[in-house]
Design an enzyme around this catalytic site. Structure first.
Site, PDB file in Angstrom:
ATOM      1  N   ASP A   1       0.861  -1.181   0.000  1.00 34.34           N
ATOM      2  CA  ASP A   1       0.000   0.000   0.000  1.00 34.34           C
ATOM      3  C   ASP A   1       0.894   1.225   0.000  1.00 34.34           C
ATOM      4  O   ASP A   1       2.128   1.114  -0.068  1.00 34.34           O
ATOM      5  CB  ASP A   1      -0.963  -0.004   1.190  1.00 34.34           C
ATOM      6  CG  ASP A   1      -2.302   0.645   0.849  1.00 34.34           C
ATOM      7  OD1 ASP A   1      -2.304   1.854   0.557  1.00 34.34           O
ATOM      8  OD2 ASP A   1      -3.335  -0.052   0.869  1.00 34.34           O
TER       9      ASP A   1
ATOM     10  N   GLU B   1      -9.641   3.807  -5.417  1.00 37.45           N
ATOM     11  CA  GLU B   1      -9.334   5.175  -4.984  1.00 37.45           C
ATOM     12  C   GLU B   1      -8.180   5.793  -5.776  1.00 37.45           C
ATOM     13  O   GLU B   1      -7.236   6.345  -5.214  1.00 37.45           O
ATOM     14  CB  GLU B   1      -9.031   5.183  -3.482  1.00 37.45           C
ATOM     15  CG  GLU B   1     -10.203   4.698  -2.636  1.00 37.45           C
ATOM     16  CD  GLU B   1      -9.890   4.555  -1.163  1.00 37.45           C
ATOM     17  OE1 GLU B   1     -10.814   4.719  -0.341  1.00 37.45           O
ATOM     18  OE2 GLU B   1      -8.718   4.276  -0.830  1.00 37.45           O
TER      19      GLU B   1
ATOM     20  N   HIS C   1      -2.570   4.019  -4.699  1.00 37.87           N
ATOM     21  CA  HIS C   1      -2.060   3.553  -3.398  1.00 37.87           C
ATOM     22  C   HIS C   1      -0.589   3.139  -3.504  1.00 37.87           C
ATOM     23  O   HIS C   1      -0.177   2.134  -2.916  1.00 37.87           O
ATOM     24  CB  HIS C   1      -2.891   2.373  -2.888  1.00 37.87           C
ATOM     25  CG  HIS C   1      -4.197   2.779  -2.285  1.00 37.87           C
ATOM     26  ND1 HIS C   1      -4.321   3.198  -0.980  1.00 37.87           N
ATOM     27  CD2 HIS C   1      -5.448   2.844  -2.818  1.00 37.87           C
ATOM     28  CE1 HIS C   1      -5.586   3.495  -0.722  1.00 37.87           C
ATOM     29  NE2 HIS C   1      -6.295   3.300  -1.826  1.00 37.87           N
TER      30      HIS C   1
END
Length: 770
Positions: free
Chosen positions: A202, A339, A279
């Site tokens: 991440d 995202e 990410h």
């Protein structure tokens, strides 16, 4: 003398008989997840003795056989069937092609006085039968051997509802040691879960060794520790030579092979996740040239998205995936895809040119990036799975979706036509709070109790079979922003993992909350013997207030999810089992008091004291109108939220807060009669990370007829507020005093803070009028 001797003999015989009965006492048939069919037999139990053996037909049965031996804490011999005759005291494993309708994960288990027979169409079914046997054994066997082991006579036919039954673990935000990862896999096996989703990468931590690109772990696996900062705040990688404290870690490829093999022995597939295209902030700390550039050719600050027009981005990820594929034999590879901050691409001249040349918008550029790796994985004989945002643009038909949003949109996403794993965020995010207690440790937000998880039905009612058949299964997610160690992970996961297991395995029409509630007490005893740091949240007394709209009294109910005794006080004293009142039914309050409660089992207090103020203010139960009207999931009970005496507490996501987005709003109270007032208390909460802020102003006015209002008082913030800090933000009761007035109507206008960097929520739950 002779009579005395006879009496002694009789006493000894009776003692032996009683002891024998105690030693051969068997466990009730309570298994989680609930089997499809259970038939208890009226015959003596099976006794494991020194002559017992484990009989198998071939080496594919060895994982189940070894697991059985480990569970029994006995070094029983494992013998191949063609080398021996079956004895009465044996455990016998057999293949049975006629059980193919149960799938390779189903099984038939028959326990009789004469022996134990375990049959299945597949090795997985044999393994799950052993896990069922485990729950038929005394819980204390988890900690050590016991003298005499018995099993009840029973016939069980079983199979899972869904082929995908998963648990996720984020090791990027907080690194988890290898021994805990293995223990986590053991926990999955206990609950018959079969997918371990390993979130290895991440934005703030790279946890997998990539030999072709060692910088990813030399640099990306370590971050500088900034005191009083959360891991994602002021993120900075740690590099060799830096004297400041560091945090992090990674798994070598040998360790990963070890985990994959360990999981395979327990019929669990390890699903790796390598985030792309977003990410990925940590990657650009290692390779700055892969981030998007602005018009002055400088790397865009805090970029976490690969430059989609840079061939180097694709080459790096292909190199990484090549090594990942060597380590993980899983059918699917998870590529993240959620995202994605597309503004980086929209501000990057090179990406803008690519979009213009190909006729893309930013969503289609994301699809271009994702579809590249879908094709790449297909060429390697694997399948791509990603979070549901990869549907933005034009996604390859062969891709599989992992859905993480709320339950209300499940049907809409299934109708997009892709195989889907449901990790529904409203229920299966185990980083959310599991009770409303202020004693809960800090969590990300949200609210998902044991019962809420258990009662969730993954397939929306009335959905056509061609869409419902796309549901591969369900999965619980564990994001570790606030979980710094294994003990905290266990606290957030247990006992909710058991409820997830029932949703994943149990037949759709067999759910029974009261039965599950009863079974959980036995499983929690097993957790205790296994030294699992399970949450006591389901035992906590949940104090609830409901206004009697006729009498305007407050009705108090106090319940816990799992069965326990509850003792309470209303005089401000700390409740004790010896002195407090035992709760049996709801009761009414006629004045303001502090209610305190504890949960007790076998004389032992299970958790901290819970308490809640019951405030009988003058506006309780009044008519309230809100302008503009609240909408969406933060509408709570609309205007009644402000006068129902049921305070929202410390968790803004629990459904008790009224949330208004990016607007001033007015609440108008109508009293039953002309009322004397001199003060209001405006209860609000602030959680800046979620975009929730305190108001900057209040404007009060009064009226006798509801038409003609006159100003009463204006309040403006000075930010020197007497707040109560909680694990989920800050609470503030804004007190506005004024000279005593009489009115029939009170209007309270809320002024929200204007911000240019984000949208602003105002959350309010009760306006106390005195």
């Amino acid at each position: 003398m002779k009579n005395s001797y006879v009496a002694i003999i009789i006493s000894v015989v009776l003692f032996c008989l009683n002891s024998c009965q105690e030693q051969t006492q068997v466990q009730p048939v309570q298994i989680i997840p609930e089997p499809v069919f259970v038939l208890k037999k009226k015959e003596k139990p099976f006794i494991v003795d020194n002559n017992s053996r484990i009989i198998i037909q071939d080496s594919q049965m060895l994982p189940a056989a070894k697991s059985l031996r480990q569970i029994l804490k006995k070094d029983l011999p494992i013998v191949f069937q063609n080398e021996t005759e079956t004895l009465k005291s044996d455990f016998t494993f057999e293949w049975d092609a006629s059980l193919d309708s149960l799938t390779h994960e189903g099984y038939l288990l028959e326990i009789a006085r004469s022996g134990v027979l375990i049959r299945s169409f597949g090795a997985e079914g044999l393994f799950y039968a052993v896990e069922s046997i485990r729950q038929l054994l005394p819980a204390e066997l988890e900690k050590g051997s016991i003298y005499k082991i018995t099993l009840p006579a029973v016939k069980i036919i079983d199979k899972p509802r869904f082929p995908w039954r998963g648990m996720h673990l984020d090791v990027s935000r907080h690194f988890m040691p290898l021994d805990f990862v293995k223990k986590y896999i053991d926990y999955l096996a206990l609950h018959k879960l079969n997918v371990f989703h390993w979130h290895l990468v991440d934005g703030i931590g790279w946890r997998i060794e990539i030999k072709s690109h060692p910088e990813l772990t030399d640099i990306g696996a370590w971050r500088v520790v900034h005191e009083n900062k959360k891991p994602w705040e002021d993120y900075e990688v740690w590099k060799a030579g830096d004297s400041r404290p560091k945090y992090g870690g990674y798994y070598t490829q040998e360790e990963i092979k070890e985990v994959v093999a360990y999981a395979k022995e327990r019929c669990i597939t390890v699903l790796p996740e390598i985030e792309l295209p977003g990410h990925s902030q940590v990657v650009f700390q290692c390779y700055p040239h892969l981030a998007c550039k602005d018009i002055s050719h400088q790397s865009i600050k805090k970029s976490d998205v690969y430059c989609a027009s840079n061939p180097g981005s694709y080459q790096l990820l292909e190199d990484i995936l090549d090594e990942v594929l060597e380590l993980f034999p899983s059918e699917y590879i998870h590529i993240g895809g959620d995202e994605v901050n597309k503004r980086n691409w929209e501000n990057c001249p090179s990406c803008k040119k690519m979009m213009k040349d190909k006729g893309y918008d930013s969503h289609e550029l994301q699809s271009h990036f994702v579809n590249h790796f879908d094709e790449y994985l297909k060429a390697k004989g694997r399948k791509l799975i990603g979070w549901h945002e990869i549907l933005e643009g034009e996604l390859s038909e062969s891709a599989t979706i992992m859905y993480w949003a709320g339950e209300n949109s499940v049907a809409d996403y299934l109708k997009k036509g892709h195989p889907t794993v449901l990790t529904t965020g409203s229920h299966f995010y185990f980083d959310h709070y599991q009770s409303l207690s202020k004693n809960e440790p800090l969590a990300f937000g949200g609210y998902s109790t044991l019962k809420k998880v258990y009662e969730y039905e993954p397939v929306p009612e009335g959905l056509e079979s061609k869409y419902s058949d796309l549901v591969l299964g369900v999965q619980g997610n564990v994001w570790t922003e606030y979980m710094a160690n294994p003990a905290h992970v266990e606290y957030m996961v247990f006992p909710r993992m058991a409820a997830l297991a029932e949703v994943a395995w149990q037949a759709e029409d067999k759910k029974d909350w009261e039965k599950f509630r009863s079974k959980m007490l036995g499983l929690i005893e097993r957790y205790e013997q296994m030294d699992i740091n399970f949450a006591k949240s389901a035992f906590r007394p949940n104090i609830q207030f409901e206004l009697n709209r006729t009498s305007k009294n407050i009705v108090v109910s106090i319940e816990s999810e799992l069965e326990t005794q509850i003792f309470y006080t209303i005089d401000g004293t700390t409740p004790k089992p010896e002195t407090a009142k035992l709760y049996s039914e709801p009761f009414e309050l006629v004045e303001s008091v502090l209610v305190k409660a504890i949960s007790v089992m076998d004389g032992k207090i299970l958790a901290e004291t819970e308490e809640m103020d019951a405030i009988m203010h003058k506006a309780r139960g009044a008519k309230v109108s809100i302008e503009p009207e609240p909408k969406g999931k933060y509408a709570a009970k609309a205007g009644y939220t402000l006068v129902d005496t049921d305070f929202g507490g410390t968790k803004w996501g629990n459904g008790k807060w009224l949330g208004m987005l990016q607007t001033d709003f007015t609440a108008t109270f109508e009293f039953d009669e002309i009322t004397e007032i001199s003060k209001i208390g405006y209860n609000c909460i602030e959680q800046a990370g979620a975009g929730i802020f305190f108001p900057v102003g209040l404007e009060l006015s009064i009226s006798d007829d509801g038409k003609n209002y006159k100003p009463l008082k204006t309040w403006k913030t000075d930010r020197e507020k007497p707040t109560i800090k909680t694990s989920n933000g800050e609470l503030w009761t804004i007190e506005v005093d004024f000279e005593t007035v009489y009115c029939k109507f009170l209007k309270v206008k809320t002024i929200y803070p204007r911000r240019t960097d984000s949208g602003v929520f105002i959350f309010v739950d009760e306006i106390i009028v005195e």
